[in-house]
Motif scaffolding. Structure first.
Motif, PDB file in Angstrom:
ATOM      1  N   LEU A  17      13.711   7.450  23.571  1.00  0.00           N
ATOM      2  CA  LEU A  17      15.116   7.816  23.600  1.00  0.00           C
ATOM      3  C   LEU A  17      15.580   8.192  22.194  1.00  0.00           C
ATOM      4  N   ALA A  18      16.691   8.902  22.154  1.00  0.00           N
ATOM      5  CA  ALA A  18      17.185   9.397  20.866  1.00  0.00           C
ATOM      6  C   ALA A  18      17.463   8.274  19.884  1.00  0.00           C
ATOM      7  N   ASP A  19      17.911   7.112  20.382  1.00  0.00           N
ATOM      8  CA  ASP A  19      18.261   6.008  19.490  1.00  0.00           C
ATOM      9  C   ASP A  19      17.147   4.966  19.381  1.00  0.00           C
ATOM     10  N   ALA A  20      15.958   5.291  19.926  1.00  0.00           N
ATOM     11  CA  ALA A  20      14.840   4.340  19.871  1.00  0.00           C
ATOM     12  C   ALA A  20      13.825   4.787  18.829  1.00  0.00           C
ATOM     13  N   GLY A  21      13.174   3.824  18.209  1.00  0.00           N
ATOM     14  CA  GLY A  21      12.244   4.162  17.146  1.00  0.00           C
ATOM     15  C   GLY A  21      10.813   4.311  17.594  1.00  0.00           C
ATOM     16  N   SER A  22      10.490   3.943  18.824  1.00  0.00           N
ATOM     17  CA  SER A  22       9.106   4.012  19.286  1.00  0.00           C
ATOM     18  C   SER A  22       9.051   4.464  20.735  1.00  0.00           C
ATOM     19  N   THR A  23       7.876   4.937  21.120  1.00  0.00           N
ATOM     20  CA  THR A  23       7.658   5.369  22.497  1.00  0.00           C
ATOM     21  C   THR A  23       7.319   4.162  23.352  1.00  0.00           C
TER      22      THR A  23
END
Length: 480
Positions: free
Chosen positions: A436-442
């Motif tokens: 997600l756009a505000d997440a740092g990892s997959t």
């Protein structure tokens, strides 16, 4: 810590045990007590859900030992693995006037009641006088109808569900060979099951009974009848668990089912929401997988010492590089490690980074093949869907970009299932993860069972499939 060289060993001297729990004779020595083990022991959760190779059968095999080490060591433990013959017989059972699903729920209740009765009767216990009297009725019923009091009747389940109108019910005071004398207006099966369980109740309260059921996917074919049978088991086990809870000094009944998560997720039935509190996803972390490997090594040697010093690309350790190319399942980690050792050569003293990269080629091809086999019954068109990603890129900046690829390469599947549904399948089977756009990892479903497909975001193909599908990595892949 010591290295293989310090210990006078080579890679060929290591024994990681069997890849599957059924063939792993050393499982008891290096079983990892993961968080869901406590749920099994205390009975808070009853449905243990995991992907193929996640350790369901390992936990199932350890249940008898774990119970003896628990606060209720005297509980009667029964381990069941329905064979194909029993599965077919139960699936074919019908009762007039009720649905197929309910009929199979009734058949499972009777089957479980008979199996529990056999296990209780052969248990080496000194029962209270009242309990012993009640069990004598059960013994007479089993002897009259099956000629045996031993557990294992499930192996010939056809004898349970055949001829249900001619049971000898004299043990319960209804006269010899009675035909539908309990209540003409209801099916006989649940009535008999209720009689057996009522007679077993004192023993269940006195010592407790734990039933573990595994290998339910062996005869699963994805058909509606298979689904009805699986649903029947889940409903029957819940009903019996609810009827005999563990309260105060009453030890109660705990029926534990071990089911592949993809099969469980595909089941649709009324009141499934009532089972949510019983579900326990079996999921591993890199740390637990590291512990799993450590336990299989000689004393004084750790997983870290198996590999060449230094980090792989992306500034991660060799073991973490390996783990990121699995779906966090013990079987995959052991397969990858075994292939690394084969590439390195048995006489080597460690696994080099080049060995890992070479082993990844074959391992990734295995993963593509294994995924196709694993989900072929749950989604018959999965192989075609997976192959649509071959020789494409590892990252899609938006879900719309991936949708466009599917519409171009598998338009027939898009027409039949819809683009959104296909994306959900890819996510459900961890072929893709989302960022997600505000997440740092997959995030992938394999590491987060609650993960759902968002309305927007970037999609990434799982790294375990890169080599097997000839996925082209873009420049940012080195950091992933």
């Amino acid at each position: 810590m010591a290295t293989l060289e310090d210990m006078g060993l080579q890679l060929r001297d290591l024994d990681f045990g069997g890849i599957d729990a059924e063939s792993d004779t050393g499982l008891q020595r290096y079983f990892v007590t993961t968080p869901y083990v406590e749920s099994a022991l205390r009975g808070k959760r009853r449905h243990f859900l995991g992907r193929k190779g996640s350790g369901k059968s390992a936990l199932f095999r350890q249940v008898p030992l774990l119970v003896t080490q628990s606060a209720e060591p005297d509980a009667v433990v029964l381990s069941l693995t329905p064979n194909q013959y029993a599965w077919g017989a139960l699936r074919d059972y019908r009762e007039q006037g009720i649905s197929e699903e309910q009929a199979q729920t009734d058949a499972w209740k009777l089957t479980l009641a008979v199996e529990i009765a056999g296990a209780v009767l052969v248990a080496d216990r000194v029962w209270a006088p009242g309990t012993a009297d009640s069990l004598s009725k059960v013994r007479k019923f089993l002897t009259d109808n099956y000629g045996s009091v031993n557990p294992g009747i499930l192996g010939t389940a056809k004898s349970i569900v055949k001829g249900l109108t001619s049971f000898n019910l004299s043990a319960f005071g209804f006269g010899a060979g009675v035909t539908r004398r309990i209540d003409e207006k209801q099916p006989l099966t649940p009535a008999i099951a209720a009689q057996i369980m009522a007679a077993l109740a004192p023993a269940i309260r006195e010592e407790g009974v734990v039933v573990a059921i595994d290998r339910l996917d062996d005869s699963w074919d994805g058909s509606p009848s298979s689904a009805s049978l699986m649903i029947g088991l889940l409903k029957a086990s819940k009903d019996l668990n609810d009827e005999f809870p563990r309260i105060g000094y009453d030890r109660g009944l705990r029926i534990l089912t071990f089911i592949r998560s993809d099969i469980y997720d595909s089941l649709k039935f009324d009141d499934k929401d009532k089972h949510r509190s019983l579900e326990e996803p079996i999921q591993w972390t890199p740390e637990l997988l590291n512990e799993m490997v450590d336990r299989r090594l000689p004393d004084g040697l750790t997983t870290r010492e198996l590999f060449e010093e230094g980090e792989m690309r992306g500034s991660i350790s060799p073991f973490n590089y390996l783990v990121k190319r699995t779906f966090l399942r013990p079987r995959e980690v052991l397969q990858f490690l075994d292939e690394c050792i084969r590439v390195a050569g048995g006489g080597a003293l460690f696994i080099s980074k080049d060995d890992i990269r070479t082993a990844e080629e074959r391992y990734s091809a295995w993963k593509v093949s294994d995924l196709k086999q694993e989900y072929s019954k749950a989604f018959p068109d999965f192989e075609k869907l997976l192959e649509s990603l071959r020789q494409e890129v590892h990252r899609y900046e938006t879900l719309d970009e991936l949708s466009a690829l599917l519409e171009r390469k598998v338009p027939d599947l898009v027409s039949e299932y819809g683009t959104r549904s296909l994306l959900e399948k890819l996510l459900e089977f961890s072929v893709i993860g989302v960022r997600l756009a505000d997440a740092g990892s997959t995030r992938f479903k394999a590491e987060d069972s609650s993960l759902a497909l968002p309305d927007s975001g970037a999609a990434y193909v799982h790294q375990s499939l890169f080599k097997g599908l000839s996925i082209r990595e873009t420049r940012r892949a080195a950091a992933s």
